[in-house]
Design a protein around this motif. Structure first.
Motif, PDB file in Angstrom:
ATOM      1  N   ILE A  39      12.975  -8.158  -3.584  1.00 55.50           N
ATOM      2  CA  ILE A  39      12.319  -7.007  -2.950  1.00 55.50           C
ATOM      3  C   ILE A  39      13.259  -5.815  -2.874  1.00 55.50           C
ATOM      4  O   ILE A  39      12.805  -4.679  -2.912  1.00 55.50           O
ATOM      5  CB  ILE A  39      11.712  -7.342  -1.567  1.00 55.50           C
ATOM      6  CG1 ILE A  39      12.757  -7.840  -0.603  1.00 55.50           C
ATOM      7  CG2 ILE A  39      10.552  -8.294  -1.712  1.00 55.50           C
ATOM      8  CD1 ILE A  39      12.297  -7.829   0.840  1.00 55.50           C
ATOM      9  N   HIS A  43      12.938  -1.186  -4.349  1.00 57.24           N
ATOM     10  CA  HIS A  43      13.199   0.009  -3.550  1.00 57.24           C
ATOM     11  C   HIS A  43      14.168   0.946  -4.254  1.00 57.24           C
ATOM     12  O   HIS A  43      15.002   0.507  -5.044  1.00 57.24           O
ATOM     13  CB  HIS A  43      13.760  -0.393  -2.179  1.00 57.24           C
ATOM     14  CG  HIS A  43      12.765  -1.086  -1.318  1.00 57.24           C
ATOM     15  ND1 HIS A  43      12.443  -2.424  -1.481  1.00 57.24           N
ATOM     16  CD2 HIS A  43      12.007  -0.641  -0.294  1.00 57.24           C
ATOM     17  CE1 HIS A  43      11.524  -2.755  -0.587  1.00 57.24           C
ATOM     18  NE2 HIS A  43      11.238  -1.697   0.141  1.00 57.24           N
ATOM     19  N   HIS A  81       1.126  -0.436  -1.712  1.00 53.56           N
ATOM     20  CA  HIS A  81       1.936  -1.532  -2.234  1.00 53.56           C
ATOM     21  C   HIS A  81       1.422  -2.084  -3.573  1.00 53.56           C
ATOM     22  O   HIS A  81       2.088  -2.909  -4.186  1.00 53.56           O
ATOM     23  CB  HIS A  81       2.030  -2.653  -1.194  1.00 53.56           C
ATOM     24  CG  HIS A  81       2.895  -2.301  -0.032  1.00 53.56           C
ATOM     25  ND1 HIS A  81       2.450  -1.525   1.012  1.00 53.56           N
ATOM     26  CD2 HIS A  81       4.192  -2.580   0.235  1.00 53.56           C
ATOM     27  CE1 HIS A  81       3.438  -1.359   1.882  1.00 53.56           C
ATOM     28  NE2 HIS A  81       4.510  -1.982   1.429  1.00 53.56           N
ATOM     29  N   ILE A  86       3.564  -8.318  -5.718  1.00 51.21           N
ATOM     30  CA  ILE A  86       3.939  -8.989  -4.473  1.00 51.21           C
ATOM     31  C   ILE A  86       3.218 -10.327  -4.400  1.00 51.21           C
ATOM     32  O   ILE A  86       1.985 -10.368  -4.309  1.00 51.21           O
ATOM     33  CB  ILE A  86       3.596  -8.127  -3.237  1.00 51.21           C
ATOM     34  CG1 ILE A  86       4.317  -6.775  -3.330  1.00 51.21           C
ATOM     35  CG2 ILE A  86       3.954  -8.875  -1.955  1.00 51.21           C
ATOM     36  CD1 ILE A  86       3.886  -5.778  -2.275  1.00 51.21           C
ATOM     37  N   GLU A  90       7.947 -12.689  -2.728  1.00 55.41           N
ATOM     38  CA  GLU A  90       8.278 -11.350  -2.217  1.00 55.41           C
ATOM     39  C   GLU A  90       7.915 -11.231  -0.737  1.00 55.41           C
ATOM     40  O   GLU A  90       8.679 -10.655   0.047  1.00 55.41           O
ATOM     41  CB  GLU A  90       7.561 -10.283  -3.057  1.00 55.41           C
ATOM     42  CG  GLU A  90       8.069 -10.194  -4.480  1.00 55.41           C
ATOM     43  CD  GLU A  90       7.543 -11.281  -5.413  1.00 55.41           C
ATOM     44  OE1 GLU A  90       8.142 -11.441  -6.496  1.00 55.41           O
ATOM     45  OE2 GLU A  90       6.553 -11.972  -5.065  1.00 55.41           O
ATOM     46  N   ARG A  91       6.771 -11.771  -0.374  1.00 63.81           N
ATOM     47  CA  ARG A  91       6.381 -11.794   1.040  1.00 63.81           C
ATOM     48  C   ARG A  91       7.456 -12.496   1.865  1.00 63.81           C
ATOM     49  O   ARG A  91       7.888 -12.004   2.902  1.00 63.81           O
ATOM     50  CB  ARG A  91       5.045 -12.521   1.212  1.00 63.81           C
ATOM     51  CG  ARG A  91       4.625 -12.695   2.675  1.00 63.81           C
ATOM     52  CD  ARG A  91       3.634 -13.823   2.870  1.00 63.81           C
ATOM     53  NE  ARG A  91       4.229 -15.116   2.541  1.00 63.81           N
ATOM     54  CZ  ARG A  91       3.512 -16.206   2.290  1.00 63.81           C
ATOM     55  NH1 ARG A  91       2.187 -16.178   2.303  1.00 63.81           N
ATOM     56  NH2 ARG A  91       4.123 -17.351   2.026  1.00 63.81           N
ATOM     57  N   GLN A  93      10.605 -13.048   1.141  1.00 64.37           N
ATOM     58  CA  GLN A  93      11.858 -12.302   1.180  1.00 64.37           C
ATOM     59  C   GLN A  93      11.778 -11.182   2.222  1.00 64.37           C
ATOM     60  O   GLN A  93      12.726 -10.952   2.977  1.00 64.37           O
ATOM     61  CB  GLN A  93      12.168 -11.701  -0.195  1.00 64.37           C
ATOM     62  CG  GLN A  93      12.567 -12.716  -1.224  1.00 64.37           C
ATOM     63  CD  GLN A  93      12.744 -12.099  -2.594  1.00 64.37           C
ATOM     64  OE1 GLN A  93      13.197 -10.975  -2.723  1.00 64.37           O
ATOM     65  NE2 GLN A  93      12.388 -12.854  -3.628  1.00 64.37           N
ATOM     66  N   TRP A  94      10.644 -10.488   2.262  1.00 64.44           N
ATOM     67  CA  TRP A  94      10.442  -9.420   3.231  1.00 64.44           C
ATOM     68  C   TRP A  94      10.522  -9.989   4.648  1.00 64.44           C
ATOM     69  O   TRP A  94      11.209  -9.436   5.510  1.00 64.44           O
ATOM     70  CB  TRP A  94       9.083  -8.744   2.978  1.00 64.44           C
ATOM     71  CG  TRP A  94       8.893  -7.472   3.727  1.00 64.44           C
ATOM     72  CD1 TRP A  94       9.117  -6.213   3.270  1.00 64.44           C
ATOM     73  CD2 TRP A  94       8.429  -7.339   5.083  1.00 64.44           C
ATOM     74  NE1 TRP A  94       8.839  -5.307   4.258  1.00 64.44           N
ATOM     75  CE2 TRP A  94       8.411  -5.965   5.377  1.00 64.44           C
ATOM     76  CE3 TRP A  94       8.042  -8.237   6.071  1.00 64.44           C
ATOM     77  CZ2 TRP A  94       8.009  -5.468   6.618  1.00 64.44           C
ATOM     78  CZ3 TRP A  94       7.648  -7.755   7.305  1.00 64.44           C
ATOM     79  CH2 TRP A  94       7.631  -6.386   7.576  1.00 64.44           C
TER      80      TRP A  94
END
Length: 130
Positions: A39, A43, A81, A86, A90-91, A93-94
Motif C-alpha cells: 500500500i 502513495h 479508491h 485493493i 491491501e486491506r 496492510q492498511w
C-alpha cells in the motif's frame, strides 16, 4: 430533567491534536514497515497532501468538523479508491498500519473496539479485486 450529552469518537479520541498524531503515525508506519510495502507503493513519495486530506476526512468521519466536505465535497471513498487495486492483502496492510498507530494512542477500550470495527468495515468496503 437533565440532558444526556454523548461525546463523538472525535472528542473521545482527544480532538484535532490527537487525530493529527494518529494520522501522522499511520503514514510513518506505512512508510517504514515492510509489511505495508504494497500500500505504501500506491502513495506519492511526498505524503504531506494525503496526510492532510486523511486528517480532514477522519475529522468528519469521527464526528468532528467536516473539513474534507468543506474543502473537497463528498468523500466518495469507493470512487476515489477505484484506480487502485485493493484486495484483502491491501486491506490488511492498511489495517495493520492503522491498528498499530491506534495502539500508540491512549484511548478507552470501548473507543478502540468501536474504531477497529469501523475501520475494518470501511477498509473492507474499499476492496475492488479478489
Amino acid at each position: 430533567m437533565s440532558e444526556v450529552i454523548e461525546l463523538s469518537p472525535y472528542e473521545l479520541l482527544g480532538g484535532p491534536a490527537v487525530l493529527r498524531q494518529l494520522v501522522d503515525r499511520f503514514y510513518d508506519i506505512m512508510a517504514t514497515d515492510p509489511r505495508a510495502a504494497g500500500i505504501h507503493a500506491m502513495h506519492a513519495p511526498d505524503s504531506a497532501l494525503i496526510r492532510d486530506k486523511f486528517f480532514d476526512f477522519l475529522s468528519g468521519w469521527l464526528g468532528g468538523p467536516q473539513l474534507f466536505i468543506e474543502k473537497y465535497g463528498h468523500p466518495r471513498l469507493r470512487a476515489r479508491h477505484m484506480p487502485f487495486a485493493i484486495g484483502e492483502a491491501e486491506r490488511d496492510q492498511w489495517l495493520l498500519c492503522m491498528y498499530q498507530a491506534m495502539s500508540e494512542i491512549a484511548m478507552s477500550d470501548a473507543l478502540r473496539e468501536h474504531l477497529e470495527e469501523a475501520f475494518f468495515k470501511t477498509a473492507d468496503f474499499m476492496r475492488n479485486k479478489e
